[in-house]
Structure formats: structure tokens, C-alpha cells
Motif scaffolding. Structure first.
Motif, PDB file in Angstrom:
ATOM      1  N   MET A  40       0.823  -1.216   0.000  1.00  0.00           N
ATOM      2  CA  MET A  40       0.000   0.000   0.000  1.00  0.00           C
ATOM      3  C   MET A  40       0.856   1.264   0.000  1.00  0.00           C
ATOM      4  N   GLY A  41       1.985   1.225   0.677  1.00  0.00           N
ATOM      5  CA  GLY A  41       2.876   2.383   0.674  1.00  0.00           C
ATOM      6  C   GLY A  41       3.373   2.704  -0.724  1.00  0.00           C
ATOM      7  N   ARG A  42       3.701   1.668  -1.497  1.00  0.00           N
ATOM      8  CA  ARG A  42       4.130   1.876  -2.888  1.00  0.00           C
ATOM      9  C   ARG A  42       2.996   2.456  -3.727  1.00  0.00           C
ATOM     10  N   TYR A  43       1.790   2.001  -3.485  1.00  0.00           N
ATOM     11  CA  TYR A  43       0.627   2.523  -4.203  1.00  0.00           C
ATOM     12  C   TYR A  43       0.467   4.026  -3.934  1.00  0.00           C
ATOM     13  N   HIS A  44       0.538   4.411  -2.664  1.00  0.00           N
ATOM     14  CA  HIS A  44       0.395   5.830  -2.316  1.00  0.00           C
ATOM     15  C   HIS A  44       1.566   6.654  -2.852  1.00  0.00           C
ATOM     16  N   GLU A 103      13.805  17.647   9.185  1.00  0.00           N
ATOM     17  CA  GLU A 103      13.608  19.093   9.069  1.00  0.00           C
ATOM     18  C   GLU A 103      12.789  19.438   7.825  1.00  0.00           C
ATOM     19  N   GLY A 104      11.742  20.231   7.991  1.00  0.00           N
ATOM     20  CA  GLY A 104      10.949  20.712   6.869  1.00  0.00           C
ATOM     21  C   GLY A 104       9.883  19.761   6.363  1.00  0.00           C
ATOM     22  N   LEU A 105       9.632  18.687   7.061  1.00  0.00           N
ATOM     23  CA  LEU A 105       8.627  17.712   6.642  1.00  0.00           C
ATOM     24  C   LEU A 105       7.237  18.220   7.021  1.00  0.00           C
ATOM     25  N   ASP A 106       6.314  18.274   6.058  1.00  0.00           N
ATOM     26  CA  ASP A 106       4.955  18.763   6.301  1.00  0.00           C
ATOM     27  C   ASP A 106       3.977  17.665   6.673  1.00  0.00           C
ATOM     28  N   ALA A 107       4.099  16.507   6.011  1.00  0.00           N
ATOM     29  CA  ALA A 107       3.093  15.462   6.169  1.00  0.00           C
ATOM     30  C   ALA A 107       3.724  14.083   6.066  1.00  0.00           C
ATOM     31  N   VAL A 108       3.010  13.096   6.619  1.00  0.00           N
ATOM     32  CA  VAL A 108       3.456  11.712   6.515  1.00  0.00           C
ATOM     33  C   VAL A 108       2.321  10.842   5.995  1.00  0.00           C
ATOM     34  N   VAL A 109       2.694   9.828   5.245  1.00  0.00           N
ATOM     35  CA  VAL A 109       1.767   8.799   4.802  1.00  0.00           C
ATOM     36  C   VAL A 109       2.176   7.537   5.551  1.00  0.00           C
ATOM     37  N   ILE A 110       1.262   7.011   6.367  1.00  0.00           N
ATOM     38  CA  ILE A 110       1.557   5.838   7.188  1.00  0.00           C
ATOM     39  C   ILE A 110       0.876   4.622   6.576  1.00  0.00           C
ATOM     40  N   SER A 111       1.686   3.683   6.108  1.00  0.00           N
ATOM     41  CA  SER A 111       1.178   2.464   5.471  1.00  0.00           C
ATOM     42  C   SER A 111       1.887   1.256   6.071  1.00  0.00           C
ATOM     43  N   THR A 112       1.759   1.131   7.365  1.00  0.00           N
ATOM     44  CA  THR A 112       2.415   0.057   8.106  1.00  0.00           C
ATOM     45  C   THR A 112       1.374  -0.955   8.563  1.00  0.00           C
ATOM     46  N   PRO A 113       1.804  -2.071   9.144  1.00  0.00           N
ATOM     47  CA  PRO A 113       0.820  -3.005   9.704  1.00  0.00           C
ATOM     48  C   PRO A 113      -0.048  -2.317  10.766  1.00  0.00           C
ATOM     49  N   THR A 118      -1.329   3.306  15.862  1.00  0.00           N
ATOM     50  CA  THR A 118      -1.564   4.172  17.018  1.00  0.00           C
ATOM     51  C   THR A 118      -0.328   4.979  17.377  1.00  0.00           C
ATOM     52  N   ILE A 119       0.779   4.305  17.618  1.00  0.00           N
ATOM     53  CA  ILE A 119       1.981   5.005  18.063  1.00  0.00           C
ATOM     54  C   ILE A 119       2.514   5.935  16.973  1.00  0.00           C
ATOM     55  N   GLN A 120       2.469   5.488  15.726  1.00  0.00           N
ATOM     56  CA  GLN A 120       2.975   6.336  14.640  1.00  0.00           C
ATOM     57  C   GLN A 120       2.117   7.576  14.446  1.00  0.00           C
ATOM     58  N   CYS A 133      -3.216   8.068   7.112  1.00  0.00           N
ATOM     59  CA  CYS A 133      -2.943   6.744   7.647  1.00  0.00           C
ATOM     60  C   CYS A 133      -3.874   5.735   7.038  1.00  0.00           C
ATOM     61  N   GLU A 134      -3.337   4.586   6.702  1.00  0.00           N
ATOM     62  CA  GLU A 134      -4.152   3.486   6.225  1.00  0.00           C
ATOM     63  C   GLU A 134      -5.120   3.067   7.322  1.00  0.00           C
ATOM     64  N   LYS A 135      -6.287   2.574   6.944  1.00  0.00           N
ATOM     65  CA  LYS A 135      -7.210   2.071   7.927  1.00  0.00           C
ATOM     66  C   LYS A 135      -6.742   0.711   8.436  1.00  0.00           C
TER      67      LYS A 135
END
Length: 138
Positions: A40-44, A103-113, A118-120, A133-135
């Protein structure tokens, strides 16, 4: 400036609608980091690499071979920007906490198990990053 709502709407709608995100000048690109670049991370990543208003600046995964593969794809996509000097490259991390300190990061895409969401998400919110974040969200 690209709002959180616009960013999330554009990520969610990318497979369906190609022009949902408002256009931004090159100086106002949304810088994005990826936590997890499995299936899913590769897809995003593919979806956002084609967007001129988004710049991928960091990738994190526990598997080095995934990082290497995705960095190569990002560098191919941004080859023109790299030659002109407008893109500095993509940072890589094995630990998502290091990515969140980028430094300078605006957003994250979380595609982990799922059990990592929660923690991420909590740590990304504490770091004042916009989050996709992926559901399931936990």
C-alpha cells in the motif's frame, strides 16, 4: 498553502480524480515522508509522485531492500529537478521516529501493519505533521 483537508482529499481521490488538489507554486510544495513502503505504501507513493504540488523527501521502512527500491523510483521521477538543483534528494530511515524529526517535513503517509498505527499517528501528531494513515485508524 495546501490545507490538511485538501491534502487528505487529494490522496483519497487520486485513483478517481486527477485534479482535486489546488495548484500551488513550486515554492509551496507539500513535503511528504512515507512510513512503510510495502504494497500500500508503494501505491500511495506512485499516486503522489505524479503530483507537482507534492515533493517526496523521506522514506522509512524496516526492510532496506524496500527503501532502496523506492528511493530509486523517486530519484527517477525527480531526475529533472535534481539536475536543476531544485530537489535535494530523498532521506532514508529505518526508524519512523527519525523520519518524524526530519527538518521541513509537512506530512506523513503511514502504510504500516495495523498494530503500528496508534503510536505512529500519535507521534506524528505530536511532531505537528499532517497525517494520512491506512485504515484501521486506532
Amino acid at each position: 498553502m495546501l490545507s490538511r483537508r485538501s491534502f487528505l482529499g487529494s490522496v483519497a481521490a487520486l485513483p478517481l480524480i486527477g485534479t482535486r488538489t489546488p495548484w500551488l507554486p513550486a515554492s509551496e510544495r507539500l513535503t511528504v515522508g512515507f512510513i512503510g513502503v510495502g504494497m500500500m505504501g508503494r501505491y500511495h507513493l506512485d499516486s503522489l509522485l505524479g503530483r507537482s504540488e507534492v515533493e517526496v523527501v523521506a522514506i522509512c521502512d524496516v526492510a532496506k531492500e524496500r527503501i532502496d527500491s523506492e528511493v530509486q523510483r523517486v530519484e527517477q521521477k525527480y531526475a529533472e529537478r535534481k539536475r536543476s538543483g531544485s530537489w535535494k534528494g530523498v532521506a532514508t530511515y529505518g526508524d519512523f521516529r527519525e523520519l518524524l524529526a526530519h527538518e521541513g517535513l509537512d506530512a506523513v503517509v503511514i502504510s504500516t501493519p495495523d498494530h503500528w498505527h496508534t503510536i505512529q499517528c500519535l507521534l506524528a501528531a505530536r511532531a505537528k505533521k499532517h497525517i494520512f494513515c491506512e485504515k484501521p485508524l486506532t
